[in-house]
Design an enzyme around this catalytic site. Structure first.
Site, PDB file in Angstrom:
ATOM      1  N   ASP A 303       0.795  -1.244   0.018  1.00  0.00           N
ATOM      2  CA  ASP A 303       0.004  -0.091   0.040  1.00  0.00           C
ATOM      3  C   ASP A 303       0.967   1.198   0.143  1.00  0.00           C
ATOM      4  OD1 ASP A 303      -2.502  -1.246  -0.012  1.00  0.00           O
ATOM      5  OD2 ASP A 303      -2.392  -1.571   1.988  1.00  0.00           O
ATOM      6  N   TYR A 385      -9.839  -1.071   2.321  1.00  0.00           N
ATOM      7  CA  TYR A 385      -9.465  -1.234   3.802  1.00  0.00           C
ATOM      8  C   TYR A 385      -9.251   0.181   4.395  1.00  0.00           C
ATOM      9  CZ  TYR A 385      -8.448  -5.552   6.323  1.00  0.00           C
ATOM     10  OH  TYR A 385      -8.613  -6.466   7.155  1.00  0.00           O
TER      11      TYR A 385
END
Ligand SMILES: [Cu+2]
Length: 649
Positions: A303, A385
């Site tokens: 990420d 998320y």
């Protein structure tokens, strides 16, 4: 230049524009190109020191990574905004820049309007393309189709919402994935590999989409108001990007990749301003899904390296994200054309009551202090998320780093009678694959100066015998880490192992060396076969702690270019030189995270899973530095005014 300007301030809107324009003029970077990242090239410690001493402004420099779509070529540039010049321009063969938000959005659009995709989904009974979301993920080299390895590609999940505004991640289209060339937006493959009858599930979290029978079953009483007010305002000050509170001072930075960064963390120790950390940030994340089925085998998200948690940072809302007397900082980033945009309220700064700081009740009564802490935070949304990250500064010299994971788990359906060996059943015929969230914190601690030594510190059981007749005594063993090889450290619960960053060149009032200790929380093991090609992309997770000599170029533990990477060009390669790390400017890399064995309670939306670690002073102060915290006015302590009996032990 603003009055509060400091060379560590992140780039301003006009600086992004200027950087893009410079490359447009010098190298025709324009239509047909994308700017993957534009970032301040942070000035050196010496340059910052010079500015702080006499106001000498260093050259304002910028790192740029961009790529030409037609040729699939990636370039790196270093620019001087001060001189308006291109200092370097380098083609980086064989590497892919991070994904951009524009690409992610354009992939969704391209795939959803592709006749082949529309037809294939129609064959599955999915006809309302407005309810479909094609979520494109990045690849690691090992799972890329061989024939596309010279392209910039992505693979997509397909999600279908039950209705407008409903949860897309509650509607996985199992066994349906697209492979797309992200440069040309050409659909390369439709992988229609298996089908599962859609079960009846409850995947909604927005109240109006939750079925009435479930809402009506709730017996929860509404809460009474809880207001946090500071009628005189907060106790901290913000000047530009500099924060000061309760002897602490620090600067806040921000970039596309690490999101918020903290700089020049210092503590005013009775008039002497002492350095603790030069720079604190998150340098990488790796989220491998530990399920090799068709739906999940490619699902390994970096990420930070592939997406950038700066780009993923979202605006915060008062009363929801942050409660109380809040001050916000905005962040400025850029789109893939190099055009700037502002993330309003990107960073939240506030002061919190945190229960008791210290207390003792003795014959003459109680002495109690309330604890306050300064919290500096930002929130990140990476598709399904959320990561909420908090750095907290305490009156006793402690620094706490907390990460909360929330949002929505990736799920798959399975057929009647089917199994789900690599995930937990979380709803009717629906499982959430096991996965891990590894975070790597990069911490350049400068304890009372740059030259520090990291010590492994652990507790030993003294063997029973004449020196320890009752088998009672313990010893504390401190071992200096002298080389990068010795600096590769693993968590050890049996010895309560921790790591101290010590300045051996100076002494505290007790004659020992001042230190800050990394108290490991949430250390998780990699749990990979050493031969795994997935692990090869992020060998950085193989140890809990790494120590390297500080090099401003060594920033990315899994390598600078992680998208479509094959091996980790970061920590394992740098430390192969086995450089000395004793009494020098060191960087501590801490690997921690969440070993996410999924639960039914994490569905349909996950209550935050909270992990943290601490940096605590050990002999940095001569005594409890919070001894001078003033007591709260007694009235607010003893609301009923009565005395109470007490017992002691
Ligand atoms: Cu998770």
């Amino acid at each position: 230049m603003a009055d509060t300007f400091h060379p560590l301030d992140p780039l301003a809107s006009e600086e992004f524009t200027k950087a893009a324009a410079l490359l447009g003029a010098a190298h025709d970077v324009g239509p047909g190109w994308r700017f993957a990242s534009i970032e301040l090239a942070e000035p050196s410690k010496a340059e910052v020191a010079a500015f702080d001493t006499d106001g000498t402004v260093p050259d304002r420099r910028v790192h740029v990574v961009c790529f030409e779509r037609a040729t699939n070529k990636t370039y790196k540039a270093l620019l001087s905004l001060t001189d308006e010049s291109v200092l370097s321009w380098t083609h980086i063969p064989g590497e892919q820049a991070n994904f951009t938000v524009d690409e992610w959005e354009e992939c969704d659009k391209a795939l959803r309007s592709h006749p082949g995709v529309i037809a294939a989904l129609a064959d599955r009974g999915i006809t309302d393309m407005n309810l479909v979301f094609m979520d494109t993920w990045t690849y690691g080299d090992v799972v890329m189709p061989e024939k596309y390895k010279d392209r910039r590609i992505g693979w997509s999940d397909t999600w279908v919402k039950a209705a407008e505004g409903a949860n897309p991640y509650a509607g996985p289209v199992n066994g349906f994935h697209c492979v797309i060339d992200v440069n040309t937006m050409e659909l390369l493959e439709i992988e229609d590999t298996f089908r599962v009858d859609t079960p009846e599930i409850m995947g909604e979290y927005v109240p109006r989409h939750i079925p009435e029978r479930i809402r009506n079953a709730s017996t929860r009483e509404p809460l009474k108001a809880l207001d946090i007010t500071q009628p005189d305002g907060p106790s901290f000050t913000i000047e530009g990007n500099k924060l000061e509170w309760q002897n602490w001072s620090l600067r806040v930075g921000f970039n596309y990749r690490e999101g918020m960064t903290l700089h020049a963390v210092k503590y005013n120790d009775n008039g002497k301003v002492r350095s603790i950390a030069n720079r604190l940030s998150f340098a990488e994340m790796m989220v491998p899904y530990r399920d090799h089925c068709d739906d999940h085998y490619r699902r390994t998200a970096f990420d930070i390296g592939e997406w950038g948690i700066g780009f993923m940072t979202t605006s915060l809302e008062l009363g929801c994200d942050c409660l109380g007397e809040i001050r916000y900082l905005d962040a400025v980033l850029h789109n893939s054309k190099g055009e700037p945009y502002t993330i309003k309220n990107a960073i939240c700064i506030h002061e919190e009551d945190a229960a008791v700081l210290w207390k003792h009740v003795d014959h003459d009564g109680a002495e109690t202090r309330r604890m306050r802490r300064l919290t500096v935070s930002f929130h990140v949304t990476v598709a399904n998320y959320e990561y909420l990250t908090y750095w907290r500064f305490y009156q006793d010299g402690n620094i706490e780093c907390e990460v909360r994971a929330t949002g929505i788990m990736v799920v798959s359906h399975f057929p009647e009678g089917g199994t789900h060996p690599h995930g937990t059943l979380i709803d009717n015929r629906t499982y959430a694959p096991y996965h891990q969230h590894f975070l790597v914190a990069r911490m350049d601690l400068d304890v009372d100066g740059t030259d520090n030594t990291v010590y492994q510190t652990e507790t030993e059981i003294v063997p029973m015998g004449p020196d320890n007749p009752y088998g009672l005594s313990l010893r504390q063993k401190n071992t200096p880490l002298r080389t990068e090889e010795e600096g590769k450290q693993d968590f050890n619960w049996q010895t309560q192992r921790a790591w101290k960053v010590v300045n051996d060149n100076t002494k505290n009032g007790l004659g020992t060396s001042p230190a800050y200790k990394l108290v490991p929380g949430a250390a998780i093991p990699p749990m990979f076969d050493p031969a795994s090609p997935i692990l090869a992309r992020c060998k950085a997770i193989e140890h809990t702690v790494w120590v390297t000599p500080n090099s401003p170029e060594e920033r990315w533990p899994a390598g600078e270019f992680v998208n479509q990477s094959k091996v980790d060009h970061g920590l394992p390669e740098w430390t192969a030189a086995n450089r000395p790390i004793e009494n020098t400017d060191v960087v501590l890399w801490y690997v921690f995270g969440i070993h996410h064995i999924t639960r039914p309670e994490d569905w349909p939306i996950m209550p935050v899973d909270t992990v943290n670690f601490w940096l605590k002073p050990v002999g940095f102060f001569d005594r409890n530095p919070s001894i001078d915290v003033a007591p709260n006015p007694p009235k607010s302590c003893h609301a009923d005014g009565g005395d109470h009996d007490h017992h002691h032990h």
